[in-house]
Design an enzyme around this catalytic site. Structure first.
Site, mmCIF file in Angstrom:
data_model
loop_
_atom_site.group_PDB
_atom_site.id
_atom_site.type_symbol
_atom_site.label_atom_id
_atom_site.label_comp_id
_atom_site.label_asym_id
_atom_site.label_seq_id
_atom_site.Cartn_x
_atom_site.Cartn_y
_atom_site.Cartn_z
ATOM 1 C CB THR A 34 26.146 41.326 -25.061
ATOM 2 O OG1 THR A 34 26.453 42.793 -25.413
ATOM 3 C CG2 THR A 34 26.838 41.750 -23.232
ATOM 4 C CB CYS A 36 23.923 42.132 -32.503
ATOM 5 S SG CYS A 36 22.999 42.371 -31.334
#
Length: 229
Positions: free
Chosen positions: A83, A196
């Site tokens: 992430t 992202c």
């Protein structure tokens, strides 16, 4: 081959991409039936996301530290935090688990600088676009980072959490992201970071007039390098 711990689930949709890319990368390098030696801990994203939006980063660190320590006890020799946003606590997480963490911003900066690019746009969660833990790290490496304006940042963020993290991919959101990319290019971006890990599920090279740098793919390639070093 070394053993790599993958701390995922944030979200599972991008962790699925990581698993595929890591195994494809090892297979491409070694051939035959070779695959990646991985330990995967996939957290429940709901409490992590709630803590993010509450600004309770200590709780996110507690959740991730417990998972990372388990990976280290299981034999992981390095940690890949799957992430971008949770790299806000990367330094503390690395210290807590006692194994080296492969930082996604460093891998991304290396890939961009290798192509001779210096001025880049960034698409990511609001946390990643607006706080210094990520943008500051890129700028410290010599990159000039441009983020969308306030309303665009809000919509980019909404699409990530309300759609992509839930495995929802909408053509209307793709059009919105194309508009944001075009706006960043008009402001001088020579390339755009898909900052992202879910964004590459929505847009690709065909949606931009400048190169797009997929942090999921870049990070996974760094993971393959660690496995086979």
């Amino acid at each position: 081959m070394r053993t790599l711990g993958v701390l995922g689930g944030m979200s599972w949709t991008s962790t699925e991409s990581y698993y595929r890319l890591l195994n494809q990368g090892v297979a491409a390098r070694l051939g035959g039936l070779h695959s990646a030696r991985l330990l995967l801990h996939s957290v429940d994203f709901a409490p992590v996301a709630q803590a993010q939006h509450d600004g309770d980063w200590d709780t996110t660190l507690t959740i991730l530290s417990e998972a990372a320590q388990g990976l280290a006890r299981g034999g992981a020799e390095g940690l890949l935090l799957a992430t971008n946003t949770m790299h806000k606590v990367a330094d503390e997480l690395e210290q807590a688990c006692g194994i080296p963490l492969l930082h996604i911003a460093d891998a991304t900066a290396d890939a961009i600088l290798a192509e001779g690019t210096s001025r880049v746009g960034l698409l990511a969660t609001a946390f990643t676009m607006e706080q210094d833990f990520y943008v500051g790290r890129l700028r410290a490496r010599g990159l000039d980072v441009i983020v969308p304006d306030g309303p665009q940042r809000a919509e980019v963020h909404r699409v990530i959490y309300d759609e992509l993290c839930r495995d929802i991919v909408l053509a209307s959101s793709r059009d919105t992201y194309r508009e944001v990319i075009a706006s960043l290019v008009s402001r001088g971006a020579e390339a755009v970071i898909l900052g992202c890990t879910e964004v590459a599920l929505l847009v690709g090279a065909q949606d931009s007039t400048v190169p797009l740098h997929d942090t999921t793919r870049i990070h996974a390639e760094a993971g393959v390098g660690f496995l086979l070093a």
